[in-house]
Scaffold this active site. Structure first.
Site, PDB file in Angstrom:
ATOM      1  N   SER A 109       0.842  -1.194   0.000  1.00 16.71           N
ATOM      2  CA  SER A 109       0.000   0.000   0.000  1.00 16.71           C
ATOM      3  C   SER A 109       0.871   1.236   0.000  1.00 16.71           C
ATOM      4  CB  SER A 109      -0.894   0.020   1.242  1.00 16.71           C
ATOM      5  OG  SER A 109      -1.416   1.329   1.405  1.00 16.71           O
ATOM      6  N   HIS A 116      -1.123  -1.241  -4.297  1.00 21.25           N
ATOM      7  CA  HIS A 116      -2.415  -0.934  -3.682  1.00 21.25           C
ATOM      8  C   HIS A 116      -2.476   0.580  -3.467  1.00 21.25           C
ATOM      9  CE1 HIS A 116      -5.959  -1.892  -1.170  1.00 21.25           C
ATOM     10  NE2 HIS A 116      -5.534  -0.932  -0.359  1.00 21.25           N
ATOM     11  N   ASP A 128      -4.574   3.704  -2.199  1.00 24.80           N
ATOM     12  CA  ASP A 128      -5.685   4.059  -1.310  1.00 24.80           C
ATOM     13  C   ASP A 128      -6.226   5.444  -1.633  1.00 24.80           C
ATOM     14  OD1 ASP A 128      -5.977   1.819   0.582  1.00 24.80           O
ATOM     15  OD2 ASP A 128      -3.900   2.275   1.096  1.00 24.80           O
ATOM     16  N   MET A 172      -8.928   8.200  -0.642  1.00 21.91           N
ATOM     17  CA  MET A 172      -9.807   8.599   0.469  1.00 21.91           C
ATOM     18  C   MET A 172     -10.329  10.002   0.216  1.00 21.91           C
ATOM     19  SD  MET A 172      -7.643   7.276   3.740  1.00 21.91           S
ATOM     20  CE  MET A 172      -6.659   5.772   3.700  1.00 21.91           C
ATOM     21  N   HIS A 175      -8.149   1.183  -4.204  1.00 18.05           N
ATOM     22  CA  HIS A 175      -9.083   0.940  -3.100  1.00 18.05           C
ATOM     23  C   HIS A 175      -9.824   2.244  -2.842  1.00 18.05           C
ATOM     24  CE1 HIS A 175      -9.480  -0.084   1.500  1.00 18.05           C
ATOM     25  NE2 HIS A 175     -10.644  -0.040   0.881  1.00 18.05           N
ATOM     26  N   MET A 180     -12.018   4.439  -1.111  1.00 17.25           N
ATOM     27  CA  MET A 180     -12.711   4.751   0.155  1.00 17.25           C
ATOM     28  C   MET A 180     -13.406   6.097  -0.024  1.00 17.25           C
ATOM     29  SD  MET A 180      -9.733   3.322   2.662  1.00 17.25           S
ATOM     30  CE  MET A 180      -8.499   3.421   1.369  1.00 17.25           C
ATOM     31  N   MET A 216     -11.562  -5.921   4.895  1.00 20.41           N
ATOM     32  CA  MET A 216     -10.749  -5.002   5.700  1.00 20.41           C
ATOM     33  C   MET A 216     -10.458  -5.626   7.057  1.00 20.41           C
ATOM     34  SD  MET A 216     -10.036  -2.368   3.907  1.00 20.41           S
ATOM     35  CE  MET A 216      -9.242  -1.413   5.217  1.00 20.41           C
ATOM     36  N   ASP A 237      -6.526  -6.339   4.048  1.00 24.62           N
ATOM     37  CA  ASP A 237      -5.904  -5.016   4.092  1.00 24.62           C
ATOM     38  C   ASP A 237      -6.033  -4.438   5.492  1.00 24.62           C
ATOM     39  OD1 ASP A 237      -4.999  -2.438   3.591  1.00 24.62           O
ATOM     40  OD2 ASP A 237      -6.739  -1.850   2.371  1.00 24.62           O
TER      41      ASP A 237
HETATM   42  C1  DX5 Z   1      -6.352   1.742   5.395  1.00 23.83           C
HETATM   43  C2  DX5 Z   1      -5.851   1.413   4.010  1.00 23.83           C
HETATM   44  C3  DX5 Z   1      -4.727   0.453   3.978  1.00 23.83           C
HETATM   45  C4  DX5 Z   1      -3.484   0.920   4.698  1.00 23.83           C
HETATM   46  C5  DX5 Z   1      -2.860  -0.279   5.302  1.00 23.83           C
HETATM   47  O1  DX5 Z   1      -7.545   2.402   5.303  1.00 23.83           O
HETATM   48  O2  DX5 Z   1      -6.911   0.848   3.249  1.00 23.83           O
HETATM   49  O3  DX5 Z   1      -4.443   0.055   2.636  1.00 23.83           O
HETATM   50  O4  DX5 Z   1      -2.546   1.546   3.874  1.00 23.83           O
HETATM   51  O5  DX5 Z   1      -1.770   0.122   6.056  1.00 23.83           O
HETATM   52  P1  DX5 Z   1      -1.044  -0.875   7.055  1.00 23.83           P
HETATM   53  O6  DX5 Z   1      -0.553  -2.036   6.241  1.00 23.83           O
HETATM   54  O7  DX5 Z   1       0.035  -0.041   7.630  1.00 23.83           O
HETATM   55  O8  DX5 Z   1      -2.063  -1.313   8.070  1.00 23.83           O
HETATM   56 ZN    ZN Z   2      -6.421  -0.060   1.332  1.00 22.81          ZN
END
Ligand code: DX5
Ligand code: ZN
Length: 246
Positions: free
Chosen positions: A9, A34, A36, A38, A75, A77, A168, A202
């Site tokens: 990620s 990956h 993310d 948001m 991903h 969000m 998740m 994840d």
């Molecule tokens: C959290 C993200 C993850 C995050 C995971 O909302 O979706 O992808 O980057 O980070 P770690 O591996 O540090 O928990």
């Molecule tokens: Zn993620």
């Protein structure tokens, strides 16, 4: 079970040098990246959008085939997942993974919701993502059970079937949180019913938690802080892979 896919990620990368960090992570043995996304609404944090994805895409070779190395696993969000599919496709996203809760709650919010473009239901959204030429993923937050996925995964129409389910193992929003083993029965239940499904986990994954997740049946492994915070990221990536393949 399907093959191991390790997807670091980039939330834990240095955002001031994302392109270089992405290229290096691929050189260290990552299969997918990956990404993310948001929006500050679906989760209490903001990352970046399609323009940034388009720029970093240039630093990572396009996968030779779908599911191949360099797949951009986005991903999403975000509160309005349907609205951004085209933008992300143009930016170089390969797999668009939306949150079931976002598609479902926005469809349920108002009676006219199903007819407006930005709002939809999960089935139509999976179809739309496929129509846009992308792989489709569906993510579940910790509070959401896997039963809601049956209709999608067992749809008679392949266009409505997701290519990947993301379970998740933390509340989405931030990297570096503690792994929730309480989510693993969801992975087990899916693996039992769907031997060939790509099941991604994840949140909080690393050398200390990978075996539990792999034993439950996860094959797509996201790791942010465990990879980017490591002295030797290549070693962590290969350790994660061997845990899934053992
Ligand atoms: C959290 C993200 C993850 C995050 C995971 O909302 O979706 O992808 O980057 O980070 P770690 O591996 O540090 O928990
Ligand atoms: Zn993620």
């Amino acid at each position: 079970a399907p093959k191991a896919i390790i997807a670091p990620s980039i939330l834990s990368a240095d955002f001031a040098q994302l392109g270089a960090d992405c290229a290096r992570t691929m050189d260290q043995g990552a299969d997918w990246l990956h990404v993310d996304i948001m929006d500050g609404h679906f989760v209490p944090n903001i990352t970046f959008g399609a323009p940034v994805v388009a720029k970093i895409r240039k630093h990572v070779d396009r996968p030779a085939e779908k599911h191949g190395r360099g797949t951009f696993d986005c991903h999403m969000m975000i509160a309005e997942p349907k609205k951004w599919v085209r933008e992300f496709q143009k930016a170089g996203c390969d797999l668009y993974c939306f949150h079931y809760e976002a598609a479902f709650s926005s469809a349920a919010e108002s009676p006219e919701a199903k007819t407006t473009d930005a709002r939809t239901n999960p089935k139509d959204l999976v179809r739309y993502i496929h129509d846009c030429g992308l792989l489709a993923g569906v993510a579940l937050k910790p509070m959401t059970g896997v039963d809601v996925l049956t209709e999608l995964l067992e749809s008679p129409d392949p266009k409505e079937r997701p290519d990947m389910i993301l379970i998740m193992t933390v509340e989405p929003g931030f990297g570096g949180q503690k792994f929730m083993a309480s989510e693993l029965p969801k992975v087990q239940a899916l693996r039992k019913k769907y031997p060939d499904l790509n099941i991604e986990v994840d949140g909080g994954l690393g050398p200390g938690t990978i075996d539990q997740a792999a034993d439950a049946g996860a094959n797509v492994i996201v790791a942010g802080s465990a990879v980017f915070g490591a002295q030797d990221p290549a070693e962590v990536i290969s350790l994660l892979r061997s845990s899934v393949e053992k």
